[in-house]
Write a protein that holds these residues in place. Structure first.
Motif, short mmCIF file in Angstrom:
data_model
loop_
_atom_site.label_atom_id
_atom_site.label_comp_id
_atom_site.label_asym_id
_atom_site.label_seq_id
_atom_site.Cartn_x
_atom_site.Cartn_y
_atom_site.Cartn_z
N VAL A 133 -1.92 -7.39 -8.39
CA VAL A 133 -2.58 -8.70 -8.50
C VAL A 133 -4.10 -8.55 -8.63
O VAL A 133 -4.75 -9.41 -9.24
N GLU A 134 -4.66 -7.47 -8.10
CA GLU A 134 -6.12 -7.29 -8.19
C GLU A 134 -6.53 -6.55 -9.47
O GLU A 134 -7.48 -6.91 -10.15
N LEU B 121 3.40 -3.48 -0.21
CA LEU B 121 2.11 -4.16 -0.07
C LEU B 121 1.06 -3.50 -0.98
O LEU B 121 0.35 -4.19 -1.72
N LEU C 109 0.74 -21.25 -7.57
CA LEU C 109 -0.30 -20.60 -8.38
C LEU C 109 0.23 -20.24 -9.76
O LEU C 109 -0.43 -20.48 -10.78
N TRP C 110 1.43 -19.71 -9.78
CA TRP C 110 2.04 -19.26 -11.05
C TRP C 110 2.39 -20.45 -11.93
O TRP C 110 1.91 -20.56 -13.06
N VAL D 153 0.89 -14.87 3.27
CA VAL D 153 1.32 -13.51 2.92
C VAL D 153 0.96 -12.55 4.06
O VAL D 153 1.79 -11.75 4.51
N TRP E 141 1.67 -8.14 -15.23
CA TRP E 141 1.46 -7.77 -13.82
C TRP E 141 2.22 -8.71 -12.88
O TRP E 141 2.75 -8.30 -11.85
N LEU E 142 2.25 -10.01 -13.25
CA LEU E 142 2.89 -11.00 -12.38
C LEU E 142 4.41 -10.82 -12.41
O LEU E 142 5.08 -10.93 -11.38
N LYS F 157 5.05 -7.99 -10.27
CA LYS F 157 4.79 -8.41 -8.88
C LYS F 157 5.98 -9.19 -8.33
O LYS F 157 6.45 -8.94 -7.22
N LYS G 289 -4.76 -20.57 -3.34
CA LYS G 289 -4.81 -19.11 -3.23
C LYS G 289 -5.13 -18.69 -1.79
O LYS G 289 -4.55 -17.74 -1.26
N HIS H 178 -2.08 -19.07 0.18
CA HIS H 178 -1.15 -18.02 -0.26
C HIS H 178 -1.44 -16.74 0.50
O HIS H 178 -0.55 -16.12 1.10
N ILE H 179 -2.71 -16.34 0.52
CA ILE H 179 -3.09 -15.08 1.19
C ILE H 179 -2.88 -15.17 2.71
O ILE H 179 -2.42 -14.22 3.35
N PHE I 130 3.61 -10.51 6.47
CA PHE I 130 3.57 -9.05 6.58
C PHE I 130 3.41 -8.57 8.01
O PHE I 130 3.91 -7.50 8.36
N GLY J 242 2.59 -19.00 -3.79
CA GLY J 242 2.54 -18.10 -4.94
C GLY J 242 3.14 -18.76 -6.18
O GLY J 242 2.56 -18.71 -7.28
N ILE K 206 1.92 -4.38 -4.66
CA ILE K 206 1.72 -5.80 -5.01
C ILE K 206 0.23 -6.13 -5.09
O ILE K 206 -0.22 -6.77 -6.05
N LYS L 288 -4.42 -5.87 -12.13
CA LYS L 288 -3.72 -6.43 -13.32
C LYS L 288 -3.63 -5.37 -14.42
O LYS L 288 -4.14 -5.56 -15.53
#
Ligand code: HEM
Length: 136
Positions: free
Chosen positions: A131-132, A124, A66-67, A12, A76-77, A80, A5, A8-9, A16, A63, A127, A134
């Motif tokens: 994810v936060e 952004l 994670l999935w 990401v 939510w996913l 997303k 994770k 991932h962040i 961006f 990502g 998304i 949900k």
């Protein structure tokens, strides 16, 4: 999972940075009348775009890890991933615009590019809220 994770962040965020800056170069390019400036912007756009691709691949790769690797899922996913697909289409379309500028065939105004620049911002927000929070 937290390492995955974290990466991932990181990717990401890096992706961006490019998605926010590249259209800004387009805004300047659409108003450029000096050939030297236009040639310089062509080089900057191409180099930035080349730099953004591995960041996008790694952001999406972690990502997916994670999935699919940890079985995280939910409505939510799915929403997303739909927005991420739009983001990927935006990224690819930027490649087409770079090619248009390279051939001096750009037809869009700087105002159009200012609005174009706002789409990644909206994506952004949506998304990260998905994810936060949900919500579903
Ligand atoms: C196909 C692409 C993507 C997939 C499959 C994916 C999947 C995931 C999954 C499963 C999580 C873990 C959620 C949790 O633990 O609750 C996550 C976390 C996260 N994703 Fe993505 N993601 C993708 C692309 C993106 C993009 C483009 C962004 C850009 C904003 C993003 C932002 C985040 C954030 C901020 C987190 C951290 C959430 C937290 O720690 O609470 N993801 N992602």
């Amino acid at each position: 999972m937290l390492w995955v994770k974290a990466f991932h962040i990181i990717f990401v965020t890096s992706w961006f940075a490019g998605l926010f800056y590249l259209p800004r170069l387009f805004v300047n390019h659409a108003t450029a009348t000096n050939v030297m400036v236009s040639e310089q912007l062509k080089i900057m756009e191409y180099r930035l775009y080349r730099f953004m691709l591995p960041l996008a691949v790694l952001a999406i790769g972690f990502g997916l890890w994670l999935w699919l690797g940890y079985g995280i899922s939910g409505g939510w996913l799915h929403a997303k991933i739909t927005l991420v697909a739009i983001l990927m289409a935006y990224h690819i379309y930027c490649g087409k615009l770079i090619h248009d500028f390279k051939l001096d065939k750009n037809k869009r105004s700087h105002v159009w590019y200012r609005w174009f620049n706002e789409l990644p911002v909206l994506l952004l927000f949506a998304i990260v809220i998905l994810v936060e929070v949900k919500p579903f």
